[in-house]
Design a protein around this motif. Structure first.
Motif, PDB file in Angstrom:
ATOM      1  N   ALA A 120       3.009  -4.207  -1.656  1.00  0.00           N
ATOM      2  CA  ALA A 120       2.723  -2.898  -0.619  1.00  0.00           C
ATOM      3  C   ALA A 120       2.022  -2.097  -1.393  1.00  0.00           C
ATOM      4  N   LEU A 121       2.442  -1.866  -2.644  1.00  0.00           N
ATOM      5  CA  LEU A 121       1.531  -0.875  -3.436  1.00  0.00           C
ATOM      6  C   LEU A 121       0.233  -1.064  -3.935  1.00  0.00           C
ATOM      7  N   GLY A 122      -0.061  -2.485  -3.716  1.00  0.00           N
ATOM      8  CA  GLY A 122      -1.538  -3.005  -3.943  1.00  0.00           C
ATOM      9  C   GLY A 122      -2.153  -2.662  -2.446  1.00  0.00           C
ATOM     10  N   VAL A 123      -1.587  -2.796  -1.330  1.00  0.00           N
ATOM     11  CA  VAL A 123      -2.252  -2.531  -0.119  1.00  0.00           C
ATOM     12  C   VAL A 123      -2.657  -0.808  -0.223  1.00  0.00           C
ATOM     13  N   LEU A 124      -1.867  -0.098  -0.674  1.00  0.00           N
ATOM     14  CA  LEU A 124      -2.023   1.358  -0.705  1.00  0.00           C
ATOM     15  C   LEU A 124      -3.336   1.737  -1.480  1.00  0.00           C
TER      16      LEU A 124
END
Length: 308
Positions: A120-124
């Motif tokens: 999810a942090l990668g999507v940010l």
């Protein structure tokens, strides 16, 4: 309002971000410090961070966060937290970043946001800005669903400890426990296509592809300009039990045929009038008008998300 490209460039250039995390959620308390440190390490300019201990703090905190003027508001928590953030950001020139820290994470799944914090942090960091739909039941905006029936009881009574230990399976197990006392109801659905009636224990109105953490049909998306309406099982308790367990535990998709009804505006009437479960919280009762709000929310989605 900036274009999606302009907002995306501003996020990547300036990284003006506010972080709001429900630390009372299943994983929020444990991961809050990790998420904050990772965002700072990735170059995000954190205007403010807000750990939320009590759900009643969330609306006021979101208003304060928006007043800071970020380009991106990151909301960490379950579906209820994400839905509240979506309500506040509807029709605003701010993108919502989703950190799925809850049990079912339906909205995050619809955006192809991985359920693990690292993904999810990668999507940010590398995601794209997309416009997606929301729904509105009466006066209440929702991200994922507005349901009538057994789920209103389940949402109020599912034990928090059970959710922490077994995740999304806590919902069907709680439904089984409540089902013995639940009575079927008659629902009339009126839309531009006419009127339909059904007798059931559960009527679901879903924005997007996921309900209870599982896909409801192959072709539904969170930006298809449609709400998908279907009864879960029939009027007999065993029909609801079978459908609930099959969807929530076995993870099987519903049949490839179209959902019960796909529309952008409907009136739901029930006999008797019943509470309305809006993204896990009770908001109002039937009869209720439920309508689609097209392109109402800007989000950071995975690059694989098809933005139509």
């Amino acid at each position: 309002m900036r274009s999606k490209t302009e907002l995306q460039e501003a996020i990547r250039r300036d990284r003006r971000t506010v972080l709001v995390v429900n630390t009372h959620s299943r994983r929020g308390r444990r991961l809050y410090e990790t998420v904050r440190a990772r965002l700072a390490a990735d170059g995000f300019h954190l205007l403010e961070t807000f750990p939320i201990e009590r759900p009643d703090q969330l609306p006021g905190v979101l208003e304060a966060a928006i007043a800071l003027g970020p380009d991106l508001l990151v909301a960490g928590g379950g579906d209820g937290t994400v839905s509240e953030a979506a309500r506040h950001l509807a029709h605003r020139d701010i993108a919502l970043g989703v950190l799925p820290l809850g049990t079912t994470n339906n909205f995050a799944r619809s955006l192809a946001v991985p359920p693990n914090p690292v993904g999810a942090l990668g999507v940010l960091t590398g995601g794209k800005v997309a416009d997606v739909d929301l729904g509105q039941a009466g006066e209440t905006i929702f991200a994922n669903h507005a349901n009538v029936g057994l789920s209103a009881q389940v949402g109020l009574r599912v034990p928090a400890r059970l959710k922490r230990h077994i995740g999304k399976s806590a919902y069907p197990l709680t439904a089984v426990a409540r089902l013995a006392w639940h009575r079927p109801f008659r629902a009339r659905i009126t839309s531009a296509g006419g009127e339909l009636e059904v007798v059931t224990h559960q009527l679901n109105v879903v924005n997007g592809r996921f309900q209870a953490g599982q896909p409801i049909t192959r072709d539904a998306t969170v930006d298809d300009r449609l709400l998908h309406v279907y009864p879960l099982g029939g009027q007999r308790r065993r029909q609801l039990l079978s459908a609930s367990l099959r969807q929530a535990l076995a993870g099987r998709r519903r049949p490839t045929a179209p959902p019960f009804l796909a529309t952008d505006d409907l009136l739901v009437e029930t006999d008797p009038p019943l509470p309305l479960d809006v993204d896990g919280e009770v908001h109002g009762r039937t009869p209720v008008r439920i309508r689609l709000l097209p392109n109402a929310l800007r989000v950071l989605a995975d690059p694989s998300f098809v933005d139509s």
